[in-house]
Motif scaffolding. Structure first.
Motif, PDB file in Angstrom:
ATOM      1  N   ALA A  91      -5.020  -0.274  -7.288  1.00  0.00           N
ATOM      2  CA  ALA A  91      -4.739  -1.248  -8.346  1.00  0.00           C
ATOM      3  C   ALA A  91      -5.233  -0.748  -9.696  1.00  0.00           C
ATOM      4  O   ALA A  91      -4.542  -0.867 -10.722  1.00  0.00           O
ATOM      5  CB  ALA A  91      -5.378  -2.586  -8.004  1.00  0.00           C
TER       6      ALA A  91
ATOM      7  N   ALA B 279       2.265   1.706  -3.453  1.00  0.00           N
ATOM      8  CA  ALA B 279       1.213   2.042  -4.405  1.00  0.00           C
ATOM      9  C   ALA B 279       0.839   3.520  -4.299  1.00  0.00           C
ATOM     10  O   ALA B 279       0.614   4.186  -5.315  1.00  0.00           O
ATOM     11  CB  ALA B 279      -0.011   1.166  -4.159  1.00  0.00           C
TER      12      ALA B 279
ATOM     13  N   VAL C  87      -1.892  -5.396  -5.308  1.00  0.00           N
ATOM     14  CA  VAL C  87      -1.572  -4.564  -4.144  1.00  0.00           C
ATOM     15  C   VAL C  87      -1.549  -5.500  -2.946  1.00  0.00           C
ATOM     16  O   VAL C  87      -2.587  -6.038  -2.553  1.00  0.00           O
ATOM     17  CB  VAL C  87      -2.595  -3.429  -3.948  1.00  0.00           C
TER      18      VAL C  87
ATOM     19  N   PRO D 175      -7.312  -0.230  -1.650  1.00  0.00           N
ATOM     20  CA  PRO D 175      -6.447  -1.034  -2.514  1.00  0.00           C
ATOM     21  C   PRO D 175      -7.003  -1.247  -3.919  1.00  0.00           C
ATOM     22  O   PRO D 175      -6.249  -1.240  -4.893  1.00  0.00           O
ATOM     23  CB  PRO D 175      -6.337  -2.350  -1.739  1.00  0.00           C
TER      24      PRO D 175
ATOM     25  N   VAL E 179       0.817  -1.215   0.000  1.00  0.00           N
ATOM     26  CA  VAL E 179       0.000   0.000   0.000  1.00  0.00           C
ATOM     27  C   VAL E 179       0.853   1.269   0.000  1.00  0.00           C
ATOM     28  O   VAL E 179       0.601   2.186  -0.796  1.00  0.00           O
ATOM     29  CB  VAL E 179      -1.006  -0.013   1.167  1.00  0.00           C
TER      30      VAL E 179
END
Length: 263
Positions: free
Chosen positions: A159, A144, A172, A155, A141
């Motif tokens: 993604a 990301a 993720v 998430p 996370v």
């Protein structure tokens, strides 16, 4: 005779043996493939922290990939620590030597101890030069959020946004979430991959283990979703069985079952 799958790790070296190419080679062995390496950086590292990083010259990175591609062949690639822009550019050139191999990118940005492993200025290069070439990208996370920018998002949103950068699929990972759920997205399927949370486990190298296992299963012919499920299972078990008596900091995961053989 069945051909042995060959998987190449393009990543940094962890002198403590817990993460980086050391973790990748263990994960490759556990998944039943032959592992090879192109080292991008040498770190002076243990379970407590990273004390020094030495980048490998770009020409040598390319030569490492060329050497294994010319003689052995590459069925899949895992990319880990890159560090800086020249390294990212060298890896992009090296991938031209193995255009048919699916690429798994673990966007390593910060070590388990908190040391920065990818310069902020290099994040854009990673997005532009490498993510479009990836079969699967596997950020946690925090990684990301760096890739997409902005504030905290779910998430699934992360993604979906990362996939806009060009990878065929995104996972993720759930290591930094309250519930250890991986989120897979390939433009069509949005799938949650649950797993147990081991609060007392040893997790150093879990991300490397996950992405390397995923690459290994792609080399074995699995679909990205099948490979992501295998990776989740292997990484979870490796954390559960982690070596808690190694070093003063977070111990390394145990993907090879050393703990059970010693008990």
């Amino acid at each position: 005779m069945t051909r042995t799958p060959r998987v190449l790790s393009i990543a940094g070296s962890d002198s403590g043996g817990g993460a980086g190419i050391q973790a990748d080679l263990k994960a490759f062995a556990a998944a039943g493939v032959h592992g090879m390496t192109a080292i991008t950086a040498i770190t002076a590292q243990n379970t407590v922290g990273v004390t020094a990083v030495h980048a490998i010259p770009p020409r040598i990175i390319i030569e490492q990939v060329k050497a294994v591609a010319d003689d052995i062949g590459v069925d899949a690639v895992k990319i880990g620590m890159l560090g800086d822009q020249p390294t990212i550019e060298a890896v992009a050139k090296a991938l031209d030597l193995i255009p048919d191999a699916p690429v798994v990118i673990d966007p390593v940005m910060v070590s388990e101890s908190g040391a920065r492993l990818l310069g902020e200025h290099a994040v854009g290069e990673l997005r532009d030069l490498l993510l479009p070439r990836a079969a699967v990208v596997t950020p946690n996370v925090p990684e990301a959020l760096v890739l997409v920018g902005g504030n905290r998002k779910e998430p699934a949103e992360l993604a979906e946004e990362i996939r806009l950068f060009g990878p065929k699929a995104v996972v993720v990972t759930g290591g930094h979430r309250e519930q250890a759920i991986d989120t897979f997205y390939d433009g069509e399927q949005l799938v949650e991959i649950p797993g147990p949370r081991y609060s007392d486990g040893a997790a150093h190298g879990s991300g490397c283990t996950h992405s390397s296992t995923l690459a290994a299963w792609l080399a074995r012919g699995a679909t990205p979703l099948e490979a992501a499920k295998e990776a989740k299972s292997a990484a979870s078990a490796a954390v559960r069985d982690g070596l808690r008596d190694i070093g003063a900091g977070p111990g390394p995961v145990d993907v090879l079952g050393q703990t059970s053989r010693l008990s």
